[in-house]
Scaffold this active site. Structure first.
Site, PDB file in Angstrom:
ATOM      1  NE  ARG A 110      -2.577  -0.157   3.592  1.00 59.65           N
ATOM      2  CZ  ARG A 110      -3.440   0.230   4.518  1.00 59.65           C
ATOM      3  NH1 ARG A 110      -4.733   0.165   4.299  1.00 59.65           N
ATOM      4  NH2 ARG A 110      -3.016   0.678   5.683  1.00 59.65           N
ATOM      5  CB  THR A 114      -2.566   7.285  -2.294  1.00 55.46           C
ATOM      6  OG1 THR A 114      -1.855   6.071  -2.592  1.00 55.46           O
ATOM      7  CG2 THR A 114      -1.789   8.479  -2.831  1.00 55.46           C
ATOM      8  CG  ASP A 206       2.568  -3.457   8.756  1.00 55.92           C
ATOM      9  OD1 ASP A 206       2.764  -4.625   8.339  1.00 55.92           O
ATOM     10  OD2 ASP A 206       2.651  -2.462   8.024  1.00 55.92           O
ATOM     11  CG  ASP A 209       6.262  -3.911   9.501  1.00 54.28           C
ATOM     12  OD1 ASP A 209       6.936  -4.315   8.536  1.00 54.28           O
ATOM     13  OD2 ASP A 209       5.945  -2.721   9.657  1.00 54.28           O
TER      14      ASP A 209
END
Ligand code: PRP
Ligand code: URA
Length: 215
Positions: A110, A114, A206, A209
């Site tokens: 991603r 944006t 995340d 991660d």
């Protein structure tokens, strides 16, 4: 908003084992090793549900007692397609159920400003049109990555597609379902909402991660 719990082609898991393991995943003190194991286990439990419609055919088997006709999974071949990176963590959970499945890969990240998905890799097993395809990614947030990945698979000829995630945001899930109503979607837990950074709340942070120990 549509009633996601009653939509055909959307299955939101309720099994206590899945819910318990997702709660452990959310904990910020859960380390990389345990996190990976939990993602694998949840993928296996969700996969068990998602593959509940695999067709069977009777085959002849000789037991120590007699010969009988007995059901085995027939014909249709399976492809598992993780969305990189985080989807990789779910693959072993599904291959534990179907060891002969072929594995494709779609690379996406991603854009941090944006939130639009950027595709950087796509390799799918052939013949993709003859396979049941299970796309896996732990997180469905805005839905952009899932929508683009499914578009890509359809462009390559994919027809029978399932999408499996661990946590979804309602707004993203609605978008994926509206864009691809033919795709069966399996969700481990439906969370509350997205925050201003398009992270799922309460979510788990995340996923990539946490699986790979980056950041
Ligand atoms: C995460 C996640 C999904 C995507 C979901 O990947 O694994 O692919 O975000 O967000 P969306 O629904 O808003 O598109 P990320 O882009 O962080 O890449 P990574 O797996 O490489 O960390
Ligand atoms: N991707 C993640 O890994 N987590 C989120 O909450 C949203 C997108």
């Amino acid at each position: 908003m549509m009633d996601l719990y009653n939509e055909k082609n959307v299955t939101i898991m309720t099994h206590p084992l899945i819910q318990h393991k997702i709660s452990l995943l959310r904990d910020k003190n859960t380390g990389t090793n345990e996190f990976r194991k939990l993602v694998e286990e949840i993928a296996m439990l969700e996969g068990f549900v998602a593959l509940g419609d695999l067709p069977l055919e009777d085959v002849e088997v000789e037991t120590p007692i007699e010969t009988c006709m007995t059901p085995m999974i027939s014909g249709r071949k399976l492809a598992i397609v993780p969305i990189l990176r985080a989807g990789l963590g779910m693959v072993s959970g599904v291959t534990a159920l179907v060891p002969t499945a072929k594995i494709g890969h779609i690379g996406m990240y991603r854009n941090e400003e944006t939130f639009e998905p950027m595709e950087y890799y796509c390799k799918l097993p052939r013949p993709i049109d003859e396979r049941t395809i299970v796309v896996v990614d732990p997180m469905l947030a805005t839905g952009g990555s899932a929508i683009d990945a499914i578009n890509q698979i359809k462009k390559h000829g994919g027809k029978t597609i399932k999408f499996m995630c661990i946590i979804a945001a309602p707004e993203g899930l609605v978008k994926v379902h509206e864009e691809h109503p033919d795709v069966q979607i399996y969700v481990g837990h439906l969370d509350r909402e997205l925050n201003a950074n398009a992270y799922i709340c309460p979510g788990l942070g995340d996923a990539g991660d946490r699986i790979f120990g980056t950041k």
